[in-house]
Design a protein around this motif. Structure first.
Motif, PDB file in Angstrom:
ATOM      1  N   VAL A   1      24.747 -82.472  83.191  1.00 39.41           N
ATOM      2  CA  VAL A   1      24.244 -81.993  82.777  1.00 39.41           C
ATOM      3  C   VAL A   1      24.269 -81.019  82.980  1.00 39.41           C
ATOM      4  N   GLU A   2      25.686 -80.684  83.480  1.00 37.64           N
ATOM      5  CA  GLU A   2      26.441 -78.899  83.099  1.00 37.64           C
ATOM      6  C   GLU A   2      26.859 -79.210  82.228  1.00 37.64           C
ATOM      7  N   GLY A   3      27.558 -80.288  81.613  1.00 37.62           N
ATOM      8  CA  GLY A   3      27.988 -80.419  80.092  1.00 37.62           C
ATOM      9  C   GLY A   3      26.747 -80.160  78.870  1.00 37.62           C
ATOM     10  N   SER A   4      25.358 -80.690  78.812  1.00 40.76           N
ATOM     11  CA  SER A   4      23.956 -80.606  78.492  1.00 40.76           C
ATOM     12  C   SER A   4      23.859 -79.217  78.336  1.00 40.76           C
ATOM     13  N   MET A   5      24.645 -78.345  79.892  1.00 39.79           N
ATOM     14  CA  MET A   5      23.307 -77.043  79.629  1.00 39.79           C
ATOM     15  C   MET A   5      24.033 -75.713  78.231  1.00 39.79           C
ATOM     16  N   ARG A   6      25.224 -76.285  78.844  1.00 42.86           N
ATOM     17  CA  ARG A   6      26.507 -75.551  78.322  1.00 42.86           C
ATOM     18  C   ARG A   6      26.084 -75.778  76.544  1.00 42.86           C
ATOM     19  N   MET A   7      26.080 -76.692  76.181  1.00 42.46           N
ATOM     20  CA  MET A   7      25.856 -77.618  74.840  1.00 42.46           C
ATOM     21  C   MET A   7      24.054 -76.549  74.385  1.00 42.46           C
ATOM     22  N   TRP A   8      23.232 -76.550  75.625  1.00 38.64           N
ATOM     23  CA  TRP A   8      22.069 -75.856  75.281  1.00 38.64           C
ATOM     24  C   TRP A   8      22.080 -74.673  74.589  1.00 38.64           C
ATOM     25  N   SER A   9      22.684 -73.242  75.543  1.00 40.63           N
ATOM     26  CA  SER A   9      22.930 -72.139  76.097  1.00 40.63           C
ATOM     27  C   SER A   9      23.405 -71.416  74.841  1.00 40.63           C
TER      28      SER A   9
ATOM     29  N   GLU B   1      25.420 -83.841  64.091  1.00 37.97           N
ATOM     30  CA  GLU B   1      26.518 -84.242  64.931  1.00 37.97           C
ATOM     31  C   GLU B   1      27.617 -84.439  65.142  1.00 37.97           C
ATOM     32  N   THR B   2      28.187 -83.173  64.034  1.00 39.79           N
ATOM     33  CA  THR B   2      29.540 -82.067  64.519  1.00 39.79           C
ATOM     34  C   THR B   2      29.435 -81.381  65.575  1.00 39.79           C
ATOM     35  N   PHE B   3      28.095 -80.635  65.722  1.00 40.26           N
ATOM     36  CA  PHE B   3      27.836 -80.090  66.529  1.00 40.26           C
ATOM     37  C   PHE B   3      27.848 -80.246  68.318  1.00 40.26           C
ATOM     38  N   ALA B   4      27.345 -81.409  68.091  1.00 40.88           N
ATOM     39  CA  ALA B   4      27.543 -82.715  69.217  1.00 40.88           C
ATOM     40  C   ALA B   4      28.885 -82.602  70.270  1.00 40.88           C
ATOM     41  N   GLN B   5      29.148 -82.999  68.465  1.00 41.22           N
ATOM     42  CA  GLN B   5      30.606 -83.842  69.507  1.00 41.22           C
ATOM     43  C   GLN B   5      31.643 -82.676  69.661  1.00 41.22           C
ATOM     44  N   ALA B   6      31.079 -81.691  69.431  1.00 43.65           N
ATOM     45  CA  ALA B   6      31.659 -80.432  70.383  1.00 43.65           C
ATOM     46  C   ALA B   6      31.495 -80.818  72.374  1.00 43.65           C
ATOM     47  N   TYR B   7      31.037 -81.467  72.156  1.00 38.89           N
ATOM     48  CA  TYR B   7      30.392 -81.463  73.905  1.00 38.89           C
ATOM     49  C   TYR B   7      30.540 -82.621  74.399  1.00 38.89           C
ATOM     50  N   THR B   8      32.011 -82.580  74.778  1.00 40.69           N
ATOM     51  CA  THR B   8      32.242 -84.148  75.417  1.00 40.69           C
ATOM     52  C   THR B   8      32.095 -84.404  76.728  1.00 40.69           C
ATOM     53  N   GLY B   9      32.383 -85.312  76.789  1.00 38.71           N
ATOM     54  CA  GLY B   9      30.911 -85.768  78.111  1.00 38.71           C
ATOM     55  C   GLY B   9      29.801 -87.322  77.826  1.00 38.71           C
ATOM     56  N   LYS B  10      29.674 -87.943  78.618  1.00 43.33           N
ATOM     57  CA  LYS B  10      29.446 -89.200  78.574  1.00 43.33           C
ATOM     58  C   LYS B  10      27.573 -89.019  77.825  1.00 43.33           C
TER      59      LYS B  10
END
Length: 127
Positions: free
Chosen positions: A55-63, A92-101
């Protein structure tokens, strides 16, 4: 157990849900065509399992995603200057910048395990 802890156990952390609702409001507040583009990219992220499971990685990405579109709208940046000629590659490139499962990681693991199990069973049957 407090009511808040019980509710969070059932539906997840309330703070993170508030944060996600805030993100959605930020996207809905964008002027067109930024809102339309951001919504299309968000749909792509959700349907291709590009979002991070933690959730933390996902929220960082959405923010960061909302920040990007808010700044672009404020500056009047052309959508093509942001996403380039290939919106899929951008996503794809944007999403890859956020590591995590990611959800797809789990599905890849399950596929690999299923095929390995089938191969073992096949070898055992040949003996």
């Amino acid at each position: 157990m407090s009511v808040k802890r019980w509710i969070e156990k059932v539906i997840g952390p309330l703070d993170q849900k508030r944060e996600y609702r805030s993100y959605l409001a930020r996207i809905r507040a964008l002027p067109e065509p930024y809102r339309q583009t951001a919504a299309a990219l968000q749909r792509y992220f959700n349907h291709t399992a590009a979002t991070v499971l933690d959730v933390e990685g996902s929220m960082r990405m959405w923010s960061d995603f909302a920040d990007l579109w808010e700044e672009a709208a404020a500056d009047g940046t052309a959508i093509g200057d942001i996403v380039g000629e290939d919106p899929v590659e951008f996503a794809e490139t944007f999403a890859q910048a956020y590591t995590g499962k990611r959800w797809v990681d789990r599905e890849r693991r399950l596929l690999n395990e299923a095929v390995a199990r089938a191969q073992r069973e096949q070898r055992e049957q040949r003996r």
